[in-house]
Write a protein that holds these residues in place. Structure first.
Motif, PDB file in Angstrom:
ATOM      1  N   ALA A  91      27.600  18.255  35.711  1.00 14.67           N
ATOM      2  CA  ALA A  91      26.815  19.209  36.502  1.00 14.67           C
ATOM      3  C   ALA A  91      26.451  20.443  35.686  1.00 14.67           C
ATOM      4  N   ALA A  92      27.325  20.833  34.773  1.00 12.72           N
ATOM      5  CA  ALA A  92      27.058  22.007  33.941  1.00 12.72           C
ATOM      6  C   ALA A  92      25.912  21.779  32.973  1.00 12.72           C
ATOM      7  N   GLN A  93      25.488  20.520  32.829  1.00 10.71           N
ATOM      8  CA  GLN A  93      24.361  20.186  31.951  1.00 10.71           C
ATOM      9  C   GLN A  93      23.058  19.999  32.737  1.00 10.71           C
ATOM     10  N   VAL A  94      23.071  20.374  34.003  1.00 14.47           N
ATOM     11  CA  VAL A  94      21.920  20.187  34.882  1.00 14.47           C
ATOM     12  C   VAL A  94      21.446  21.538  35.402  1.00 14.47           C
ATOM     13  N   ALA A  95      20.147  21.763  35.344  1.00 18.90           N
ATOM     14  CA  ALA A  95      19.524  22.928  35.978  1.00 18.90           C
ATOM     15  C   ALA A  95      18.458  22.435  36.947  1.00 18.90           C
ATOM     16  N   VAL A  96      18.312  23.126  38.061  1.00 19.27           N
ATOM     17  CA  VAL A  96      17.265  22.828  39.029  1.00 19.27           C
ATOM     18  C   VAL A  96      16.155  23.861  38.853  1.00 19.27           C
ATOM     19  N   THR A  97      14.924  23.389  38.805  1.00 14.68           N
ATOM     20  CA  THR A  97      13.785  24.256  38.525  1.00 14.68           C
ATOM     21  C   THR A  97      12.747  24.159  39.644  1.00 14.68           C
TER      22      THR A  97
END
Length: 395
Positions: free
Chosen positions: A94-100
């Motif tokens: 999850a720490a490697q995921v960003a929501v844009t």
């Protein structure tokens, strides 16, 4: 007179908006209405249960009206990491995921951390016009990687284009605008090339949910060090019909996301909360429905592919996900052909000149010879009508 950033004035206008101006104020016969094949966007609203979940969030969840975490709702980041890990057979945290706020923002966020004015980025042809526009506006030089009739980029040719100013290679699969699906071995070859030269590989998989391949479309996430090179982009717009709610995703190293967070915070603070809530609900509840959407898109692809086989002079170069990319049979360049098709056939498509350089700009002639058809915007009957109208064209 107020000054204007010259990189903006040198950037071409948004192609879809330009195409809309071609039909502004025009009327079409009732027995031959306009078929709009210009923009890759679902025309139907989200499924009712998803829309209801979003409406309930607006009414019952006060947090849906507030700023959220810059990198996205923790629950959505965790869901993306879990589903990507399972689907690709790799390990995404999850720490490697960003929501844009959409996949375009994912691209601009990633690229802003990679390249600045005077740097170079390799874009295969035909390119996605918003990628090219952003690079132009930022003063980053787009280095074009030509493709042949198979529309597949060649890693060896890409290697020859790398200089000490190159910062990244950008790939889209399934491709926009070409519709082709890049083979897993080709994507792996590009990852190894980028890694060997210290570059980022940006892989945009906006249309992954409509891939014809059973199972994972590639094995890049199985590499335990994928994050040292790969930056992955995704969109919820097509999968769950959330185009107006602006939700996308970016997967990269934690160090990269620390820089991405700065960009997102200054541009939008966070992606729209209600859109994120809808995306999360869709991921958790609409697996079977999404599989049906994929079958429908693949069925439409088959209808159009069969139809082109009956069109003398036309050549279908790529057809998949939302797009067909075709060589037209006319002596005129594609920008003239596309404009004239509005009047002659009540069809709105985008010319290849919106996806690559003309001969006058150093191109190979591919741009003038091709059209993009966003076939997901029409059902099977509508696509049969498209083929009939193309067969009758005499430009």
């Amino acid at each position: 007179m107020q000054p204007t950033n010259p990189t903006y004035t040198r950037t071409f206008p948004p192609p879809v908006m330009e195409a809309r101006r071609w039909i502004a104020g025009k009327s079409f016969a009732e027995d031959r209405p306009l078929i709009n094949l210009s923009q890759a966007a679902p025309v139907d609203p989200p499924p009712e249960p998803l829309a209801r979940a979003m409406a309930e969030a607006l009414l019952e969840n006060p947090a849906s009206h507030l700023y959220g975490p810059v990198l996205g709702l923790p629950e959505l980041r965790e869901e993306l990491a879990a589903q990507w890990s399972a689907a690709y057979g790799g390990a995404v945290r999850a720490a490697q995921v960003a929501v844009t706020a959409g996949c375009n923002q994912a691209f601009t966020a990633a690229m802003s951390t990679l390249a600045g004015a005077g740097d170079e980025v390799i874009l295969p042809l035909p390119f996605y016009f918003n990628h090219k526009m952003w690079l132009d506006m930022e003063g980053v030089r787009s280095v074009h990687l030509p493709t042949g009739d198979d529309l597949l980029p060649d890693p060896a040719q890409a290697a020859a284009l790398i200089t000490d100013r190159t910062r990244a290679i950008v790939l889209i699969s399934p491709n926009n605008p070409a519709g082709v699906e890049y083979p897993p071995a080709l994507l792996r070859a590009f990852l190894e090339l980028a890694r060997s030269r210290g570059l980022a590989l940006i892989l945009d998989e906006t249309y992954r949910d409509f891939h014809s391949r059973a199972g994972a479309p590639h094995d890049l996430f199985t590499d335990p060090d994928w994050h040292d090179t790969l930056i992955h982009l995704y969109s919820f717009s097509k999968a769950y019909r959330l185009t107006g709610h602006r939700v996308g995703a970016l997967m990269a190293s934690e160090a990269r996301l620390a820089e991405v967070e700065k960009f997102l915070d200054t541009v939008a603070i966070c992606a729209p909360q209600v859109g994120q809530i809808g995306a999360l609900w869709g991921m958790r509840n609409l697996g079977r429905w999404l599989a049906g959407e994929r079958r429908e898109i693949l069925a439409r692809r088959d209808v159009l592919s069969a139809g082109f086989q009956r069109l003398p002079g036309w050549q279908l170069l790529g057809c998949g996900a939302y797009f067909a990319y075709a060589r037209h049979p006319f002596a005129k360049p594609s920008d003239a052909v596309a404009r004239e098709m509005v009047e002659a056939a009540a069809l709105l498509t985008l010319p290849g000149t919106m996806f690559g350089p003309s001969r006058a700009e150093g191109g190979t002639g591919q741009a003038e010879a091709t059209l993009r058809i966003a076939f997901a915007n029409a059902d099977a009957a509508g696509l049969e009508e498209v083929v009939r109208r193309l067969a009758a064209l005499d430009l």
